[in-house]
Design an enzyme around this catalytic site. Structure first.
Site, short mmCIF file in Angstrom:
data_model
loop_
_atom_site.label_atom_id
_atom_site.label_comp_id
_atom_site.label_asym_id
_atom_site.label_seq_id
_atom_site.Cartn_x
_atom_site.Cartn_y
_atom_site.Cartn_z
N HIS A 159 0.84 -1.20 0.00
CA HIS A 159 0.00 0.00 0.00
C HIS A 159 0.87 1.25 0.00
CE1 HIS A 159 0.75 -1.26 4.13
NE2 HIS A 159 0.57 -0.02 4.55
N ARG A 178 -4.59 15.40 5.22
CA ARG A 178 -5.00 14.05 5.61
C ARG A 178 -4.37 13.71 6.96
NH1 ARG A 178 -6.44 8.77 3.60
NH2 ARG A 178 -5.18 7.21 4.64
#
Ligand code: GA4
Length: 333
Positions: A265, A275
Site C-alpha cells: 500500500h 490528511r
C-alpha cells in the site's frame, strides 16, 4: 503566478511522484463485526487482498475524534516545537524522512512505541512534554485497538479452523508485544502539484508492506490511500472516517504460510485537504519465533519461510528501503 522558492522546490523534488487516476475502487471487502459470518469474510478478504474494511467495530467515535483533534493540535504547532520530539529514533516526531535509509514522503508524523517495557527515550519525551489530554487520548485509543485486534485475530483463527483460538491474538496480548502507533499528517500541497508535476501525484508515504501481524488504520475523510491488487494494479480506497481498515502484515503472511497476503500500500498527497491517519501496528514480542503454524500445513505442504524471531525481522527491516520485499530474505529456496 505562484512563486516557489528554490529550497522548497529542491526539498520537494526529492520526493517521488506517480501517474495515477484517483477513481475509487468499489471492491474493498467490508466486514461487519456483528455479523455471524464475519470470520468467513475475514479469511476470504485476507486470502484475496490482505485488506478489508471493518464496520460495527464497537470503538466509540468520540475516542477517535478526540485523538484526531489532539493530533491536529500537535501538528499545528510551530516547527520548532514539533522538532523537540524528534528526530525519530525511530520513535518520535519525523518530517519528510521515513526510516533511516533515505526514503522521503510529503508527510510529518509521530511514531510511538506502545510497549511500556521498551519505551524509547523519544516516546518518553513526547509523553512528558505533551498535554495530559493527548496522552490519555492516545492511551484510550490504543486500548480500543488492542481489544478490537484481539477480536479480529480470534475470528481469523476460527475462520481458518485452527486451535487454539488465541494462536494469533496471544502474540499481541502478550505484555511484551512489540506494537507501535503512528499518527500521520499529510499537508495539502496545492502550488507545487500544479506547477512542477504536470498532473502527477506526489507520494505521501511510499509503497511498502507492513512488517507486523496486522495494522489497523483510521483516517479523516480524505482520499490518498491506495492498495496494490494481486495483478499489480494500484487502486484508491474510498475514505470512510467511521470505519477502520485492516492490513495483513508480513508476519501474518509467514504464520499462515502465504495463505494470507501482506498487502502493498501507499499514500498519495492531496492538493487541497490535509490528511490525518492513525495506525496501530500489532507486533509480537521481540523474542517470538515466527514460522508457518504447523496446524496450517496440510499433509506434505512445505514451509515457504525459514523461521526467524521478530527481533531478527525488525533488524532486517530497518536496514531496508521502504519498497523492498523484506520477506524475500526469509523465503526457503
Ligand atoms: C512501515 C510500517 C510502519 O509505519 C513502520 C515503518 C518503519 C518506520 O517508519 O520507522 C519503517 C517501515 C515501516 C518498513 C521498513 C523500514 C522501517 C521505515 C523503513 C524504511 C513503523 C514499521 O514498522 O515498518
Amino acid at each position: 503566478m505562484v512563486v516557489v522558492s528554490q529550497p522548497a522546490l529542491n526539498q520537494f523534488l526529492q520526493i517521488k511522484t506517480c501517474k495515477q487516476a484517483t477513481t475509487f475502487f468499489g471492491g474493498i471487502p467490508e466486514v461487519d463485526l456483528s455479523n455471524p459470518e464475519a470470520k468467513t469474510m475475514i479469511v476470504k478478504a485476507c486470502q484475496e487482498l490482505g485488506f478489508f474494511k471493518l464496520v460495527n467495530h464497537g470503538v466509540p467515535l468520540d475516542f477517535v475524534v478526540n485523538l484526531e483533534n489532539e493530533a491536529l493540535e500537535f501538528f499545528n504547532q510551530p516547527q520548532s516545537e514539533k522538532d523537540k520530539a524528534g528526530p525519530p529514533d525511530p520513535f518520535g516526531y519525523g518530517s519528510k524522512r521515513i526510516g533511516p535509509n533515505g526514503d522521503m514522503g510529503w508527510i510529518e508524523y509521530l511514531l510511538l512505541n506502545t510497549n511500556p517495557d521498551v519505551i524509547s527515550p523519544k516516546s518518553l519525551f513526547f509523553f512528558q512534554e505533551n498535554s495530559e489530554n493527548f496522552r490519555s487520548a492516545v492511551e484510550k485509543y490504543i486500548s480500543e485497538m488492542k481489544r478490537m485486534c484481539n477480536q479480529v485475530l480470534e475470528l481469523m483463527a476460527d475462520g481458518l479452523g485452527i486451535e487454539p483460538r488465541n494462536v494469533f491474538s496471544k502474540l499481541l496480548r502478550d505484555e511484551k508485544s512489540d506494537s507501535c502507533f503512528r499518527m500521520n499528517h499529510y499537508p495539502p500541497c496545492p502550488e507545487l502539484q500544479a506547477i512542477a508535476l504536470n498532473g502527477r501525484n506526489l507520494i505521501g508515504f511510499g509503497e511498502h508492506t507492513d512488517p507486523q501481524i496486522i495494522s489497523v488504520l483510521r483516517s479523516n475523510n480524505t482520499s490518498g490511500l491506495q492498495i496494490c491488487l494481486r495483478d499489480g494494479t494500484w487502486v484508491s480506497v474510498p475514505p470512510d472516517q467511521t470505519s477502520f481498515f485492516v492490513n495483513v502484515g508480513d508476519s501474518l503472511q509467514v504464520l499462515t504460510n502465504g495463505r494470507f497476503k501482506s498487502v502493498k500500500h501507499r499514500v498519495l498527497a492531496g492538493t487541497s485537504k490535509s490528511r490525518v491517519s492513525m495506525i496501530y501496528f500489532g507486533g509480537p514480542p521481540l523474542s517470538e519465533k515466527i514460522a508457518p503454524l504447523p496446524s496450517l500445513l496440510i499433509k506434505d505442504e512445505e514451509s515457504l519461510y525459514k523461521e526467524f524471531t521478530w527481533y531478527e525481522y525488525k533488524k532486517a527491516a530497518y536496514k531496508s528501503r521502504l519498497a523492498d520485499n523484506r520477506l524475500s530474505l526469509f523465503e526457503c529456496a
